[in-house]
Design an enzyme around this catalytic site. Sequence first.
Site, PDB file in Angstrom:
ATOM      1  N   ASP A   1      55.205  58.457  50.765  1.00 62.66           N
ATOM      2  CA  ASP A   1      54.079  57.652  51.239  1.00 62.66           C
ATOM      3  C   ASP A   1      53.351  58.369  52.361  1.00 62.66           C
ATOM      4  O   ASP A   1      53.830  59.378  52.902  1.00 62.66           O
ATOM      5  CB  ASP A   1      54.543  56.247  51.645  1.00 62.66           C
ATOM      6  N   ALA A   2      52.185  57.859  52.708  1.00 59.08           N
ATOM      7  CA  ALA A   2      51.300  58.568  53.642  1.00 59.08           C
ATOM      8  C   ALA A   2      51.961  58.825  54.989  1.00 59.08           C
ATOM      9  O   ALA A   2      51.707  59.861  55.630  1.00 59.08           O
ATOM     10  CB  ALA A   2      50.006  57.773  53.834  1.00 59.08           C
TER      11      ALA A   2
END
Length: 243
Positions: A106-107
């Site tokens: 994820d970011a």
Amino acid sequence: MEPLRLQKWLARCGCGSRRACEQLIAQGRVAVNGAPATLGMKVDPARDAITVDGKPVNPPQQAYVYLMLHKPRGYVTTRKDPHAPRTVMELLEGVPVPVFPIGRLDADSEGLLLFTNDGAFANRLMHPRYKLPKTYRVWVQGVPSDRALQRLREGVPLEDGMTAPAQVRRIRSEDGQTLLEIVLYEGRKRQIRRMCQAVGHPVRRLVRIAIGELRLPRDLKPGQWRMLTDEELQLLQSCPSGK
């Protein structure tokens, strides 16, 4: 050529892993002979005209490539997303052929991320039945009790079901945070963050340091990529068919 399932052909052509290709079909982005494709349909690549987003799909003419990226925070793991400020593909300047990520981070997460244009290879690494372990260094808020760590090891009930058993060990605690090493054998969305939140210790930082026996090299800095060596590729190709 014998007819074969559309998603398998798309993966072979470098459109993504088989799972990602199934999503392309479900999203209506794939057409066969001008008509919207359906999941599970079979195609004859020698006879059928296959397109993704209106562009013809052809088998790769180049050799397969395999590379690793040290993903920094702030980058979304996707090939393209008009709503994402930055994607991991922006970090792959100089890669000689189009590639796609194997799995995702994820970011807000960092660490080892693999890319290839070999759909069959990607599908093997991502398929749940192989239970390929992924190792993370995780800084959490506070100092988890032995009971909290045991809950992480045994499984935590989340909204999408109980998590599988994991390996968890405490490395050190300092300044109100604790560094854990967590090994997962499954890969749900934001799983570690949700697990740690569930036992009362939110994640402050998360870095993936290994996929199977392949470890993130110390000399590969955040934002840098390089091709896998033959030895590293062999580590992944020889992953066991179950835990």
